[in-house]
Scaffold this motif. Structure first.
Motif, PDB file in Angstrom:
ATOM      1  N   ARG A  40      38.069  82.959  47.510  1.00 63.74           N
ATOM      2  CA  ARG A  40      38.770  82.164  48.267  1.00 63.74           C
ATOM      3  C   ARG A  40      39.690  83.372  48.545  1.00 63.74           C
ATOM      4  N   GLU A  78      31.417  82.215  57.671  1.00 66.60           N
ATOM      5  CA  GLU A  78      31.224  82.581  58.237  1.00 66.60           C
ATOM      6  C   GLU A  78      32.249  83.571  58.706  1.00 66.60           C
ATOM      7  N   THR A  79      33.385  83.601  57.571  1.00 68.13           N
ATOM      8  CA  THR A  79      34.937  84.116  58.070  1.00 68.13           C
ATOM      9  C   THR A  79      34.725  85.817  57.311  1.00 68.13           C
ATOM     10  N   VAL A  82      39.119  85.062  51.055  1.00 67.84           N
ATOM     11  CA  VAL A  82      38.625  84.753  52.884  1.00 67.84           C
ATOM     12  C   VAL A  82      39.724  84.322  53.607  1.00 67.84           C
ATOM     13  N   ALA A  83      40.784  84.162  52.940  1.00 66.16           N
ATOM     14  CA  ALA A  83      42.463  83.642  53.206  1.00 66.16           C
ATOM     15  C   ALA A  83      43.137  85.397  53.623  1.00 66.16           C
ATOM     16  N   ALA A 119      41.150  82.021  58.746  1.00 66.47           N
ATOM     17  CA  ALA A 119      40.572  81.938  57.768  1.00 66.47           C
ATOM     18  C   ALA A 119      41.249  81.998  56.532  1.00 66.47           C
ATOM     19  N   GLY A 120      40.087  81.321  56.141  1.00 62.03           N
ATOM     20  CA  GLY A 120      41.257  80.509  54.410  1.00 62.03           C
ATOM     21  C   GLY A 120      39.999  79.628  53.451  1.00 62.03           C
ATOM     22  N   THR A 128      35.050  81.311  63.475  1.00 64.62           N
ATOM     23  CA  THR A 128      35.945  81.499  62.713  1.00 64.62           C
ATOM     24  C   THR A 128      36.926  81.904  63.498  1.00 64.62           C
ATOM     25  N   VAL A 149      26.214  83.815  66.120  1.00 60.75           N
ATOM     26  CA  VAL A 149      26.221  82.550  65.419  1.00 60.75           C
ATOM     27  C   VAL A 149      25.468  81.441  66.592  1.00 60.75           C
ATOM     28  N   PRO A 171      32.028  89.363  58.979  1.00 62.25           N
ATOM     29  CA  PRO A 171      32.127  90.177  60.499  1.00 62.25           C
ATOM     30  C   PRO A 171      32.419  91.392  58.691  1.00 62.25           C
ATOM     31  N   THR A 195      37.465  85.600  62.593  1.00 62.63           N
ATOM     32  CA  THR A 195      36.815  86.515  62.523  1.00 62.63           C
ATOM     33  C   THR A 195      35.821  86.713  62.953  1.00 62.63           C
ATOM     34  N   THR A 196      34.995  85.317  64.051  1.00 61.78           N
ATOM     35  CA  THR A 196      33.772  85.239  64.595  1.00 61.78           C
ATOM     36  C   THR A 196      34.642  86.573  66.162  1.00 61.78           C
ATOM     37  N   LEU A 214      29.374  77.624  62.104  1.00 55.64           N
ATOM     38  CA  LEU A 214      30.916  77.741  61.635  1.00 55.64           C
ATOM     39  C   LEU A 214      31.223  79.270  62.944  1.00 55.64           C
TER      40      LEU A 214
END
Lengths: 411, 262
Positions: A193, A29-30, A196-197, B176-177, B151, B162, A33, B153-154, B149
């Motif tokens: 990975r 999900e991160t 995403v961060a 976010a990670g 986050t 969602v 968007p 960023t949602t 989930l």
């Protein structure tokens, strides 16, 4: 050719990024968007003549396009010596190994860095296997002044040392990835990975026509310059279209770039060549020949995996083909029957590598050496007035150490 | 009331505890799951090991490698879940993992196995709402919760999508990670949870980077649940087969902190 025809093979993917049952957006999900935002920006760029103009200008003056279309006369003659009477098709090459940085990878990197710039991103990351995509990414980052981090499997770093040095010269940071098999798939995991961060400022330049939508589509579109040029050049030089297109397939970006502009030319056959490694019954990297549909790295596609969906380690002498998956459009083209897929072993690729060196004075990369192996096989079966067009997608300077070792030669 | 919905008490936050199934071996997982319950965990998240856990940090990556190295198969995970259900009829168990092992034999097969093993919900890291078709309908048809989930960023525009077909609880990933790295600031967690709760009646559990009883208590003051994973998995990594008592004591320290937080 008609883009809007319901019978066209060229109007994939659908608006959710699916090529038939393949493709899609299987990401955390991160990232979702960001993926949607990338799609929005890509659609806007497609409508913007200034984007195309800048892309074309850079391809011409920075990359050195159009790449030549070359009739490999001595290779053709060599094949005809052993072919049945009257057989032995003409072999032509699209010379994408003459691009700046030595492979087709740069076409896509130019397109994606222009997108990164449009999106206001300030950092670039990428994964690389053979190092060609890493070098191409580091190159465009230097050209556009972006900080650049390249994730590369520790195993691949060991066998592609010259490219590590190139990336460093170009100002990139190379991060060794030691998880899993320490090759391309693990580099992609690590890049995801990291991404995403760092979603807010970072653009991920994916190197092949795979990953979550819209990557398979946009990488294909940027690489389609190969097929568009080749189609026009072939018509100009011979007055007809080729009978067969051949390209090597790891993730499949050079192949889809060559094939896509020809997909609705029904008389043009196409052959994608996967890496059969030590043999399809042993360790290999041929996900279409030896795998099944599954979900990895953001898309549904053919994967090398066990019955529980655990990903198998791929093997190929060519680091660029050493990946247990394939771009989703190839999975769809296989199932639709439009493109045929075959494979070549490490040994066949090494033989083809040496054959091209000796007959044409061209040192090919190990990746297109797999295509050349298939080209010689196919040419034997075809008539002399028929034409095979293969994509010579990379040059072999980076591979001379690997080849020397495989041939048992001290350098 | 389902097992999941009754696991969120009205007067305190629930403790959601994650371990990777089959780590250090399939035979040893039962003891570790029992230790989670004894320590006071309200909901168990059982990780399905995967060769390419791309949303996980080093601790859970290593747990996946240990589990697969011990020969864990999907059948072992369902056997572990089913045996847990027999020992703990009232404690909800949720499977967490990646799309490929969950869908390789077909979504219906997976949902039927979940049902037969007494699994209450599924969290699939890499099936966002856009790809819900791949698994969600099959699970919901068997009354298995599809836990989504959310986050940082949602954004507001995306949240309704969602929440569409989200069941069981909502898992708010506070940073976010990847798993097990750093924790988000308390203020941002409180604000995010308030925003989510304005749009859903589902309980909201918060995770990613929670390590200490103090952090757990802070989250427990603002959320319906606290998820702890990497820190437990690290104890399993350190003590292996003998991890049970260590896991129980650590989980109890979290549980005590959560119970006295409000």
């Amino acid at each position: 050719m008609n883009e809007t025809s319901p019978n066209s093979f060229r109007n994939q993917p659908d608006d959710r990024g699916h090529f038939g049952e393949f493709g899609g957006r299987y990401v955390a999900e991160t990232l979702m968007p960001l993926i949607l935002d990338l799609e929005t920006h890509y659609r806007a760029a497609q409508q913007d003549p200034a984007f195309a103009e800048e892309f074309d200008d850079l391809l011409e003056h920075y990359v050195g396009r159009p790449s030549p279309l070359y009739y490999a006369e001595r290779l053709t003659e060599d094949v005809r010596k052993d072919a049945p009477d009257g057989k032995g098709a003409q072999i032509w090459f699209k010379r994408d190994e003459l691009n700046h940085t030595g492979a087709h990878k740069i076409n896509n990197c130019i397109g994606q860095i222009l997108l990164a710039k449009r999106m206001g991103k300030t950092r670039i990351i990428a994964e690389t296997g053979a190092g060609q995509h890493g070098v191409a990414t580091a190159t465009v980052c230097a050209r556009f002044g972006f900080p650049c981090t390249i994730f590369m499997g520790a195993t691949d770093i060991e066998r592609q040392k010259p490219n590590i040095f190139r990336m460093k010269l170009l100002g990139a940071e190379v991060v060794p990835v030691t998880s899993g098999s320490a090759t391309l798939k693990d580099a992609m995991n690590e890049a995801l990975r990291h991404w995403v961060a760092h979603v807010h400022d970072t653009f991920y330049i994916i190197g092949t026509a795979a990953g979550p939508h819209p990557y398979p589509e946009l990488v294909r579109d940027f690489q389609s310059v190969i097929g568009k040029e080749a189609r026009a050049q072939m018509l100009d030089r011979t007055g007809k279209l080729p009978d067969l297109l051949v390209a090597a397939i790891g993730g499949g970006s050079n192949a889809i770039g060559l094939f896509h502009p020809f997909l609705d030319d029904r008389d043009v056959k196409m052959l994608g060549v996967e890496a059969a490694g030590r043999g399809l019954d042993k360790e290999h990297a041929a996900s279409l020949a030896g795998g099944g549909p599954g979900i990895l790295h953001g898309n549904k596609t053919y994967l090398l995996q066990d019955e529980d969906g655990q990903i198998d380690e791929a093997h190929s002498i060519s680091a660029g083909l050493d990946y247990p998956g394939i771009g989703p459009e190839h999975s769809w083209l296989k199932e639709s029957g439009r493109v045929d897929y075959d494979s070549a072993t490490d040994r066949e690729a090494l033989d083809a590598f040496q054959l091209l060196c000796r007959t044409e004075g061209i040192i090919p990369a190990l990746e297109p050496s797999h295509a050349i192996a298939a080209v010689t096989r196919e040419a034997m079966k075809m008539e002399r007035d028929q034409i095979i067009l293969a994509n010579l997608c990379g040059r072999g300077d980076k591979d001379i150490f690997t080849v020397a070792e495989a041939l048992g030669t001290e350098m | 009331m389902t097992r999941l919905s009754s696991a969120f008490p009205s007067d305190r936050a629930a403790l959601v505890a994650f371990v990777t199934g089959g780590d250090p071996s399939p035979a040893d997982t039962a003891t570790i799951l029992d230790a989670l319950v004894e320590g006071g965990a309200d909901i168990i998240e059982l990780g399905m090991p995967f060769t390419d856990p791309m949303a996980d940090g080093p601790s859970i990556q290593e747990a996946n490698i240990r589990s697969l190295g011990a020969g864990t198969k999907t059948a072992d995970i369902f056997a572990i879940a089913q045996a847990f259900r027999e020992r703990h009829p009232d404690t909800p168990l949720v499977l967490m993992g990646y799309a490929n092992p969950m869908t390789i034999r077909g979504a219906d097969w997976f949902a039927e196995q979940c049902k037969a093993a007494g699994v209450d919900g599924v969290i699939c890291v890499d099936i966002p709402t856009e790809e819900d078709d791949s698994l969600g309908p099959a699970l919901r048809a068997q009354d298995i919760a599809t836990i989504r989930l959310a986050t940082p960023t949602t954004d507001d525009a995306r949240l309704p999508a969602v929440l569409d077909n989200a069941t069981g609880f909502l898992y708010y990933v506070s940073v976010a990670g990847i798993t097990g790295q750093q924790q988000a600031a308390q203020d941002s967690i409180a604000a995010a949870v308030a925003k989510l709760k304005a749009q859903t009646d589902l309980p909201v559990a918060v995770g990613f980077g929670v390590r200490t009883p103090e952090q757990a208590a802070d989250i427990a003051r603002v959320a319906d649940g606290v998820v702890v994973g990497s820190a437990i998995v690290e104890i399993v990594g350190e003590h292996g087969k003998a991890a049970g008592p260590h896991v129980r004591d650590y989980v109890k320290s979290l549980s005590d902190a959560i119970r006295s937080a409000r």
